[in-house]
Every structure is written in C-alpha cells, then in structure tokens.
Design a protein around this motif. Structure first.
Motif, PDB file in Angstrom:
ATOM      1  N   GLU A   2     -18.438  90.724  93.557  1.00 37.03           N
ATOM      2  CA  GLU A   2     -17.027  90.876  93.677  1.00 37.03           C
ATOM      3  C   GLU A   2     -16.897  90.842  92.282  1.00 37.03           C
ATOM      4  N   GLU A   3     -17.537  90.416  90.899  1.00 34.36           N
ATOM      5  CA  GLU A   3     -16.186  89.811  89.647  1.00 34.36           C
ATOM      6  C   GLU A   3     -17.120  91.522  89.001  1.00 34.36           C
ATOM      7  N   LEU A   4     -17.953  92.220  89.457  1.00 31.26           N
ATOM      8  CA  LEU A   4     -18.657  93.857  88.945  1.00 31.26           C
ATOM      9  C   LEU A   4     -17.465  94.137  90.122  1.00 31.26           C
ATOM     10  N   ARG A   5     -16.991  94.186  91.313  1.00 30.03           N
ATOM     11  CA  ARG A   5     -15.994  94.864  92.198  1.00 30.03           C
ATOM     12  C   ARG A   5     -15.006  95.349  90.753  1.00 30.03           C
ATOM     13  N   ASN A   6     -14.555  93.865  90.196  1.00 27.51           N
ATOM     14  CA  ASN A   6     -13.326  93.501  89.710  1.00 27.51           C
ATOM     15  C   ASN A   6     -13.097  94.257  88.622  1.00 27.51           C
ATOM     16  N   GLY A   7     -14.422  95.010  87.960  1.00 26.65           N
ATOM     17  CA  GLY A   7     -14.602  95.575  86.981  1.00 26.65           C
ATOM     18  C   GLY A   7     -14.571  95.349  85.892  1.00 26.65           C
ATOM     19  N   ALA A   8     -16.022  93.912  85.753  1.00 32.49           N
ATOM     20  CA  ALA A   8     -16.265  93.205  85.258  1.00 32.49           C
ATOM     21  C   ALA A   8     -17.402  94.026  84.838  1.00 32.49           C
ATOM     22  N   SER A   9     -18.370  93.428  83.424  1.00 30.41           N
ATOM     23  CA  SER A   9     -19.247  94.286  82.472  1.00 30.41           C
ATOM     24  C   SER A   9     -20.188  93.571  83.443  1.00 30.41           C
ATOM     25  N   PRO A  10     -21.389  94.296  83.396  1.00 32.63           N
ATOM     26  CA  PRO A  10     -22.555  93.958  84.374  1.00 32.63           C
ATOM     27  C   PRO A  10     -22.782  92.222  83.723  1.00 32.63           C
ATOM     28  N   GLN A  11     -23.254  92.239  82.048  1.00 33.37           N
ATOM     29  CA  GLN A  11     -23.274  90.660  81.476  1.00 33.37           C
ATOM     30  C   GLN A  11     -22.380  89.966  82.009  1.00 33.37           C
ATOM     31  N   ALA A  12     -21.310  89.764  81.851  1.00 34.08           N
ATOM     32  CA  ALA A  12     -19.849  89.763  82.090  1.00 34.08           C
ATOM     33  C   ALA A  12     -20.707  88.939  83.220  1.00 34.08           C
ATOM     34  N   ALA A  13     -20.746  89.700  84.374  1.00 32.09           N
ATOM     35  CA  ALA A  13     -20.401  90.144  85.889  1.00 32.09           C
ATOM     36  C   ALA A  13     -21.845  88.429  86.215  1.00 32.09           C
ATOM     37  N   ILE A  14     -22.834  88.566  85.403  1.00 32.37           N
ATOM     38  CA  ILE A  14     -23.567  87.778  85.860  1.00 32.37           C
ATOM     39  C   ILE A  14     -23.377  86.361  85.667  1.00 32.37           C
ATOM     40  N   HIS A  15     -22.894  86.321  84.029  1.00 34.88           N
ATOM     41  CA  HIS A  15     -22.414  85.094  83.665  1.00 34.88           C
ATOM     42  C   HIS A  15     -21.176  84.716  84.172  1.00 34.88           C
ATOM     43  N   THR A  16     -20.033  84.853  84.952  1.00 37.28           N
ATOM     44  CA  THR A  16     -19.479  84.481  85.568  1.00 37.28           C
ATOM     45  C   THR A  16     -20.011  84.101  87.025  1.00 37.28           C
ATOM     46  N   GLY A  17     -20.933  85.149  87.440  1.00 36.76           N
ATOM     47  CA  GLY A  17     -21.030  84.405  88.605  1.00 36.76           C
ATOM     48  C   GLY A  17     -21.704  83.737  89.273  1.00 36.76           C
ATOM     49  N   TYR A  18     -22.699  83.226  88.498  1.00 38.02           N
ATOM     50  CA  TYR A  18     -23.571  81.649  88.508  1.00 38.02           C
ATOM     51  C   TYR A  18     -22.670  80.460  88.186  1.00 38.02           C
ATOM     52  N   ASP A  19     -21.841  81.091  86.763  1.00 32.63           N
ATOM     53  CA  ASP A  19     -21.318  80.365  86.884  1.00 32.63           C
ATOM     54  C   ASP A  19     -20.024  78.799  87.873  1.00 32.63           C
ATOM     55  N   ARG A  20     -19.223  80.435  88.423  1.00 31.65           N
ATOM     56  CA  ARG A  20     -18.218  79.752  89.512  1.00 31.65           C
ATOM     57  C   ARG A  20     -18.709  79.387  90.558  1.00 31.65           C
ATOM     58  N   ALA A  21     -20.042  80.536  90.616  1.00 31.69           N
ATOM     59  CA  ALA A  21     -20.755  79.795  92.134  1.00 31.69           C
ATOM     60  C   ALA A  21     -21.614  78.258  92.505  1.00 31.69           C
ATOM     61  N   TRP A  22     -21.365  77.811  90.946  1.00 27.45           N
ATOM     62  CA  TRP A  22     -22.302  76.542  90.480  1.00 27.45           C
ATOM     63  C   TRP A  22     -21.046  75.154  91.417  1.00 27.45           C
ATOM     64  N   ALA A  23     -20.094  75.683  91.123  1.00 28.21           N
ATOM     65  CA  ALA A  23     -19.430  74.306  91.506  1.00 28.21           C
ATOM     66  C   ALA A  23     -19.340  74.301  93.243  1.00 28.21           C
ATOM     67  N   THR A  24     -19.846  75.201  93.500  1.00 19.62           N
ATOM     68  CA  THR A  24     -19.465  75.328  95.097  1.00 19.62           C
ATOM     69  C   THR A  24     -20.693  74.836  95.885  1.00 19.62           C
ATOM     70  N   ILE A  25     -21.504  75.372  94.681  1.00 18.69           N
ATOM     71  CA  ILE A  25     -23.420  75.055  95.689  1.00 18.69           C
ATOM     72  C   ILE A  25     -23.037  73.592  95.518  1.00 18.69           C
ATOM     73  N   PHE A  26     -22.347  72.995  94.822  1.00 20.27           N
ATOM     74  CA  PHE A  26     -22.750  71.363  94.191  1.00 20.27           C
ATOM     75  C   PHE A  26     -21.673  70.697  95.135  1.00 20.27           C
ATOM     76  N   ASP A  27     -20.436  70.905  95.412  1.00 18.95           N
ATOM     77  CA  ASP A  27     -20.301  70.587  95.976  1.00 18.95           C
ATOM     78  C   ASP A  27     -21.008  71.110  97.793  1.00 18.95           C
ATOM     79  N   SER A  28     -20.902  71.824  98.477  1.00 19.39           N
ATOM     80  CA  SER A  28     -21.205  71.968  98.962  1.00 19.39           C
ATOM     81  C   SER A  28     -22.643  71.216 100.050  1.00 19.39           C
ATOM     82  N   ASN A  29     -23.746  71.585  98.373  1.00 19.66           N
ATOM     83  CA  ASN A  29     -25.150  70.706  98.846  1.00 19.66           C
ATOM     84  C   ASN A  29     -25.116  69.181  98.750  1.00 19.66           C
TER      85      ASN A  29
END
Lengths: 318, 626
Positions: free
Chosen positions: B525-552
């Motif tokens: 999604e980040e890549l789709r929105n035009g983020a650079s690959p490195q930034a996309a990986i970084h944001t991807g992991y960071d943003r997903a963490w809150a969701t993963i934590f809550d749902s687990n």
C-alpha cells in the motif's frame, strides 16, 4: 500476483441495512434452531458411556444397534464414525451400574456376534462432571466477552467494544445454530473451537477498527461512512488473504485430521467464513449505527499524536 | 532506516539456537525400553541395582543400546520390541527371585532416542498425551463426607476411653453423621467433660443443650480441622493409589490431585483396562473391630433379637451375619505389610500382617484383654462393609506380626493380602470419568495431527511465496521459525501434547501468517502511494505493529479464558494456543523484519522490492516488482 484491483472505495455501508437484515435473519434462525432442536451434546456434557469399536470389515450398524438394545440399555445411539468400519456407541449413564460393567457387557455381546470387533476407545463421564463442564464453558464464554470488551473499550471506545462483541457473539450463535440444525455433536473440542473463533473474529474487527481510527486521524474531510468504507476497502485484501490461509490450515485439519478433529475443524470453518462477513457487515455497521465520530477517538489520542513525529497533522485541530 | 543493531541479531541467533536445541529431541523418536523402579519405600534403586541389571542382561546375551540410572529408576534402552521382552524376562528373573514379594517393578516403556548430550541439557521431547500414545485415564471422586464421618467415629471412640480414664460418668455417647452426642445426668459432670474436650479434643467444637432430663453436649468437627482431615484423606488416597498402581507395573503413571476432592490417574500404554480398573476401583477401607459376644448379639446373629446398641450387623463372605462393635480398633493406616502364606502346622492359607508401632501397641493390648474372643476384619467397599474374616484370638499377640487364618482359599488369601498391602483408602472413591484409548488409535492420531499441520503449512507457504514473492519467502521462513519456537517451548515446559494441542498448532500457524499478511499488504500500500522502497518497508512494519498487537491481545484473552476454565482436551488446546500467539508475535514481526533488514537494509539505493505486483489505480498500469 495481485488479486484485488480496487479503483474506488467500495460503498459497503450503503448496503449496511440490507446486510444487517440478512444477518439478523440468520441470527434469529440460529437462535430458533438452538431452541427448537437443541444441541446434540457429547457425552462429556451429558454424562454416560461412549464406546468406539472397530471391525475388520464394514460394520452393520443395524446389527450392532440390535445387539446393544438386547442388553436392555434404554436410549442407545449407534452411528458410524470416521470410516465404515468404525462404530460409535453411546449409552446414557445408569444408576448403580459402573461404566466398566457397561462397556465390558457391550464388548462381550458384540464379540459374540462378530469376533473381529475390537475396542478402540471408551469414555465414561459421570453426570456431575458434565454439569461442571457446561458451567465452566459458560464461564469461559463470559470471561472472553467481558475481557475483550474491556480491552477494546480501553484501546478504542465503548461503541467499538459493543459493536465487536455483538458481531462476534453473532458468529458464535451461528456456529451453534449449525450444530443444532444438523445435530452435529457438540463436544469439548468444539467448545474450544467456538471460543477460539470468538478470539479470532474479534481479531478481524480489530484490524478494521484500527484502520478506522487511523483514517479518522488522517482524512479530516471524510465523513464517518466514507471513513468506514475506506477502512474496509483498504483492508479487504488482507482480510481475505488471512482468512484464506487460516482456512487452508483448517481445511487441512478437516481433510487429514480424521474423525476426532472433524467437528472441531468444521466449527472453525463456519466460524472463519462468518468471521469475514461479520467483521465487515456487522461490526462496522453497528459501530456506524452507534454513531462513532472523530471526536470519540481523537480526544483520547491527542497526547499520542503529539509524540508521533511521522504524523503530518500533529497538533492540528478541526 | 532498515537496519537492526547487532544485539537484535544476537537475540535472533540465540532464539534460533536454543529453539533448535530444545526442539531437537522430538525428532529422534522413541525406542523400546525396560524400566526398573522400586516397589517398596525401603528399596532403593542405585548403582548396585544397575550392576545387577547389567550383569543379568549380559548373562542372557541381550545387546543393549544404553542402560542409565535416571533418578530413582533404571532405564534400559533396546533396539527392538523383541529384545525388550527378552530383557524384561531376564531382569525380572535376576531381580525378583520371589515373585510373590516383589522388591522392584519391571515395566515396559518407551524412552526417547535422543543422545545423552541433549538429555544432559535437560532437552527432552514433549510428553505425549494419552490420546496420542494410548492408555487409560480415570478421574476419581473422593467421598469427603465419608472421610469426616469416619473421623468422627474414631473420635467418639477416643472420647469414650478418655472419659472412662477421667472417671467422668456419662449416660451414652452417640454418633449421628459427623456430630457426636454425649449425655450426662447433671450439669456438673457436663462441665467436667467439657474441660476434657477443651484439653484433648481440639478438633472438636462443643455446644450444650438440654434434652428432657438429660444434659447433652453436642460436639462437631471444627471447620479448619475438617479441611485438614479432607486434605489428609486425599493425600492418603493418592499414596494408596501409587502403591496399587505399582502392583500393575506401569511405567510413568500420572497420579495427580485435581481440585479439592478429585484425583486424576493416567496409565499410559495400559491395555488390560479391566485389571487396572479392578485394582483402582477397589475402593476398600479396612477396619479391625471386636465381635460383640453378648447374649443379645448372639440372639441378633441367630436372627431372633435386635442388634444391641453400639454394635452393627455385617455379613461374612459366606453370608453368615456377624455382630461387631462400632468402635474401630485399627484401620488400614496402621498396616505396613501384608503377605499371603501358609500356616506351618495346619497348611491352611493365611494372610500375614505387619503392623506399625502404634498398631502393634493397640493390638497387643486388645489381644491380651480379649483372649478367646473373636476379632473381625472388615472391608468397606463403596460404603458397604463385609467381614473378611473373624478369627478367634488364641493368645496375646505382640511384636506386630499377625497371622490371619481360617476358611480361606489360596486365591482369597492372595487377594486379601494384595488389598491390605496396597494400603487402605482414607475415604471411598468413585470413578466419575474414564477414557480408554487403544494404542493403534494413538498412533493414528499422531499421524493425522502431523499431516494436518504439515499439509496446512505447505499450502500456506506455497501461497505466500507465489503471492508475495521474496517477502512471501521471508514470511514462510518466519512461520517455520514460529513452529520451531513453539515446539521448543512446549518441550522446555514439558507440556503434554494432545490431539487438540496439535490442532491448536495448525490453527496458530494459520493465524500467525496474519501478521505477515498485514505487514506485506501495508508495504504494498505504501509503495502504491508512491513511497520509496526503504520507507515503505519501514512504515509498513511500524504501522502494522499496532494492529498486530491489538488483534493478538484479543486472541490471547480468549486463549487465557480457555486455559482458566477448560479442562482436559480444552486445556491442551489452550496451552498451545496461548504460547503460539506469543511466539507468532515474536517471529512474525521481530524475526521476519530481521530477515528483511538483512536482505534490503544495507542497499542504499533500493529501486524496488520483491513483494509481488503493485497495482496503481490512477494509471491503471501495474509496476512489476524487480
């Protein structure tokens, strides 16, 4: 590979009313069957004796039933179990007769008819144990419901907690409705599956709620309906892929797990199928009917926002 | 941006090594073994026994894989089941010269084939539940009311003696359930008696009441004393069960207290369930009482009169009624050993008893005072008593060695001795739950559970690799790492693996992939929105963490509820479920990010990442990754 090429947000909430009506109908149907037919509770809950007998060749259930009935046990159930060669016999608990005597009696009688009969498993449960298990099961259910609600109310807001719990109880009732309608055996592992589905399904709702919360912060001009639609749309690929992979696991259990895991896997299968539906159409729409607003989530997160350096809107107010 | 500090990799490597080590024993399988353990408390299994066993095996010419002294038992590992049976015979012949009086228990067993250095690290395979290895499971309910009534009865006996010693005259002691009623003629004696109660019977609480002309004292067991009595009763029953099960020669039986009044017994590998149940189910308690020889009692025995006050009527095995006094002289607790034998003179079968110090003293006093009278040995099963034998006391018996003879067959003598030897139960028990699983079903269950995990895992991994390309490979490795950690953790905790546990493993793996799907989708999604690959990986992991934590966490709440309120199969499911959620959070986020960082983190000018197709709605075109 890319399964989902969605150009615009799908207006899920436009059809919310229709889908809610559909889920209300399925829910009521499930409740109806639960009351009219009742659950076919396993021996663990009702107490009694269970024998699993295997034969060298496909077993004749009628003969087995006849043989057991001749011993004078009232209300005996005989059914095939797993393969055609395996038979499951259920005897109700009897006062004054120990299960040892019951199963020994039955086995001797069966062996007299067909010498290849051999015992694979017997299970005896006293009635008091069954009552306790039922009570413990209800306690566990209550604990899960209350625990999840408290957690969601703290992390999100009470409206989300209520919406999630209604959606997930809806799943649980529907699973039980299936078990009542088809008279599948409701055993302890099935109860475990039901509770696991409850946790799993909340998981789904949380992912969507999480996105709603994020959207409220990010898109300040959208209204609630648009925000919900956007949240569901942007998580739909994840929802379907995750469910798909969990479903693959459960299907593998259903196919390879044998008779012992059959109903357990079946309960999970139904739970997962309805889990997608309920988190999208039930949880989100109930949250909408309850009137979630940006203010509900933003006021609790002002402090957090200030500390988030990545948020371009930090400190902004609407 | 996407680099891990060294210490994070150190954690990952440590987790990998430790996980690998502790998961390893599960892959060696089990080999047939013979287990030698002590059958009596006085017998010790030590290096001498080890030497004996080794010598016996050498003499019989059996090639052995390994012989180890493991705590209080010797385990002989063999190559095949054939050698196992031969070894058992050889050891039995060498160690047990007298089979009627076994000092050791020699049992067939399965022992892990893992090498000694792993065992040295305390790395042991998971313990397989009965549903995976076959065997019998019993849940026994102890009748606590009976334990209390019995205690009240013995207290009322002691009370009678005490009052006599103090010369306090009462007009009758009567036990009704768990309360003892003592009647007096005047208030003064009652006060005297009450002093005795306070001095000597601290377990009892008393209440005064008047009943017509009588002055009554009602005594009942204090609540804390009652709790202690119940606790002791349960402990004694567990000890007794241990003794009885030893007679069966089962390797690794499980005998556990459950709740306040229940005992769980699991006998892995036991096939002769009838015998097991017979020995366990003999919920017998033993009592020695005097036979009432008064004229009224004789009349009652003949069926012409009432049973005199303070006596009870029981039947002998032959059906002959015997009137015995209510007062209990001895119980099975005072018995240390019982053996069948033959009388030297008459050649009649006998049962020879040994008593402990207290029992010896009581027995000597009672026999001295009652020579020529009869003494009854009663066996209570499920609340019903039966007179095993009622011999005449010929002489005073000191020294604690008692011979019972008369009207017994050799078989009966054997049975009685076994029961007496195994000790008596403090309170009767009843089997309230029982499960038997055949060994073939157990093996089948293992295979089925294993297949569901394996095929499910494969399907998910293949899909992930196709759909997310290299990121899918990372996710699949993380998933495998998750499985490894879970198995290692379960082995470390020595948790019991059951079939529902294996189901939970499969389910956890299915759900664990959720974290990676969330992350991967987010990166796309980040890549789709035009983020650079490195930034996309970084944001991807960071943003997903809150969701993963809550749902687990919410899933964990459900798992904990199952753990708290479940029993049996549900518990087995819950343990694996809860542990799996935690390992999946570690492997799905921390470990998989480690892999990604290792691969992409060092590339400064990263053009694209291999995460499958990124489709952009605006242009309608797709960017092919890589």
């Amino acid at each position: 590979m890319e399964f989902f090429r969605i150009k615009r947000d799908i207006p899920f909430m436009r059809h919310a009313l229709v889908f809610n009506a559909v889920s209300l109908v399925t829910f009521l149907a499930a409740v109806f069957f639960l009351f009219s037919r009742g659950l076919h509770l396993s021996v663990e809950f009702t107490g009694g004796t269970l024998l699993e007998v295997t034969y060298a060749q496909p077993a004749d259930v009628a003969v087995v039933r006849d043989t057991v009935a001749k011993l004078g046990f009232a209300d005996v159930q005989v059914q095939n179990y797993g393969t055609a060669r395996d038979v499951l016999i259920r005897l109700p608990a009897q006062k004054g007769v120990s299960s040892a005597q019951q199963s020994a009696q039955v086995m001797t009688a069966l062996k007299a008819v067909d010498a290849s009969a051999s015992m694979r498993r017997t299970e005896f449960v006293g009635p008091q144990v069954g009552d306790e298990l039922a009570a413990d099961g209800l306690k566990a259910l209550a604990f899960v419901v209350v625990g999840i609600m408290i957690y969601l109310a703290i992390r999100f807001e009470w409206k989300f907690a209520v919406a999630a719990i209604i959606a997930n109880l809806h799943d649980v009732i529907i699973i039980m409705g299936f078990f009542a309608f088809f008279q599948w055996e409701f055993s302890l592992p099935v109860l475990a599956a039901v509770l696991a589905v409850l946790g799993y399904s909340v998981n789904e709702s949380v992912v969507i709620f999480d996105r709603i919360r994020e959207n409220f912060r990010r898109y300040r001009k959208m209204n609630t309906v648009e925000i919900i639609n956007n949240a569901i749309t942007s998580t739909i690929s994840r929802t379907i892929i995750t469910h798909g992979s969990t479903q693959m696991m459960v299907l593998s259990m259903l196919l390879f797990g044998g008779a012992t895991l059959h109903y357990f896997a079946l309960a999970l299968t139904i739970g997962i199928l309805f889990g997608i539906y309920s988190s999208v159409f039930v949880a989100a729409s109930i949250a909408m009917w309850l009137g979630i607003q940006r203010e509900d989530l933003v006021k609790g997160t002002v402090v957090k926002k200030d500390t988030d350096p990545n948020d371009p809107n930090a400190g902004a107010t609407v | 941006m996407n680099r891990y500090p060294v210490w994070k990799y150190v954690i990952i490597v440590i987790a990998l090594v430790v996980g690998g080590l502790y998961a390893l024993p599960n892959f060696f399988g089990e080999s047939p073994a013979v287990q030698v353990s002590a059958a009596k408390t006085l017998v010790k299994v030590d290096t001498n026994t080890l030497a004996q066993v080794e010598a016996a095996l050498k003499a019989a010419g059996i090639t052995v894989d390994q012989v180890v002294l493991d705590g209080t038992s010797i385990k002989v590992r063999l190559n095949d089941t054939d050698a196992q049976l031969k070894a058992k015979d050889a050891i039995q012949k060498a160690l047990l010269p007298d089979p009627s009086n076994p000092a050791y228990v020699v049992a067939l067993n399965l022992v892990s084939r893992s090498p000694a250095w792993l065992t040295g690290l305390h790395a042991a395979p998971m313990y397989l539940g009965l549903d995976l290895r076959g065997g019998v499971h019993f849940m026994l309910q102890v009748d606590m009311q009976a334990a209390l009534s019995k205690r009240a009865e013995s207290l009322s006996g002691d009370l009678r003696t005490s009052l006599r010693e103090k010369n306090i005259r009462h007009s009758g002691i009567n036990r009704e359930g768990q309360t003892i009623e003592v009647k007096f003629r005047d208030a003064a004696t009652r006060t005297q008696a009450q002093a005795v109660f306070q001095d000597q019977f601290t377990d009892l609480q008393t209440a005064e009441s008047a009943d017509g002309v009588d002055f009554k004292l009602t005594a009942s067991i204090k609540p804390d004393a009652a709790r202690r009595i119940q606790d002791q009763a349960l402990k004694q029953n567990i000890t007794t069960l241990h003794n009885r099960i030893n007679e069966l020669g089962v390797a690794e039986p499980v005998i556990q207290q459950q709740g306040l009044d229940r005992i769980v017994v699991q006998l892995p590998g036991v096939q002769d369930t009838a015998k097991a149940k017979d020995i366990l189910g003999r919920t017998a308690t033993l009592e020695v009482r005097m036979v009432d020889e008064s004229a009224e009692a004789r009349g009652a025995e003949a069926g012409t009169g009432m049973v005199p006050f303070g006596s009870e009527r029981y039947l002998e095995r032959s059906g002959q009624p015997v009137i015995v006094k209510k007062q209990v002289i001895l119980t099975g607790e005072n018995l240390t050993d019982a053996q069948p034998g033959f009388d030297g003179q008459t050649q009649e079968p006998t049962v020879n008893l040994n008593l402990d110090a207290k029992g010896t003293r009581i027995f000597r006093d009672v026999t001295r005072e009652n020579v020529g009278k009869r003494m009854a040995i009663l066996l209570f099963e499920k609340g019903k008593g039966e007179v095993v034998t009622a011999p005449v006391i010929r002489t005073e018996i000191g020294g604690g060695r008692v011979q019972i003879s008369g009207r017994m067959t050799t078989m009966e003598a054997n049975d009685t001795a076994l029961l007496l030897r195994a000790g008596s139960l403090a309170a009767p028990m009843e089997i309230i739950e029982e499960t038997t699983i055949g060994p073939s079903l157990g093996a089948e269950n293992i295979a089925k559970g294993f297949h569901s995990v394996a095929w499910g895992f494969l399907a998910v991994a293949v899909f992930m690799c196709i759909y997310y390309m290299l990121f899918g490979v990372f996710s699949s490795i993380a998933l495998a790492f998750n499985l490894l950690l879970l198995v290692a953790l379960l082995s470390m905790l020595q948790a019991t693996l059951t079939l529902p546990g294996m189901a939970a493993m499969a389910l956890v793996l299915g759900m664990a992939i959720d974290s990676n799907v969330l992350i991967n989708e987010r990166i796309r999604e980040e890549l789709r929105n035009g983020a650079s690959p490195q930034a996309a990986i970084h944001t991807g992991y960071d943003r997903a963490w809150a969701t993963i934590f809550d749902s687990n966490i919410t899933t964990l709440i459900a798992g904990l509820a199952l753990l708290a309120f479940g029993s049996g199969p549900v518990r087995g499911f819950a343990v694996v479920h809860c542990l799996g959620i935690m390992t999946s959070m570690f492997s799905g986020v921390f470990f998989s990010r480690g892999l990604v960082n290792l691969w992409y983190g060092r590339k400064n000018r990263l053009k694209s990442v291999s995460i499958g197709t990124i489709w952009r709605p605006e242009s309608g075109a797709t960017i092919k990754a890589e």
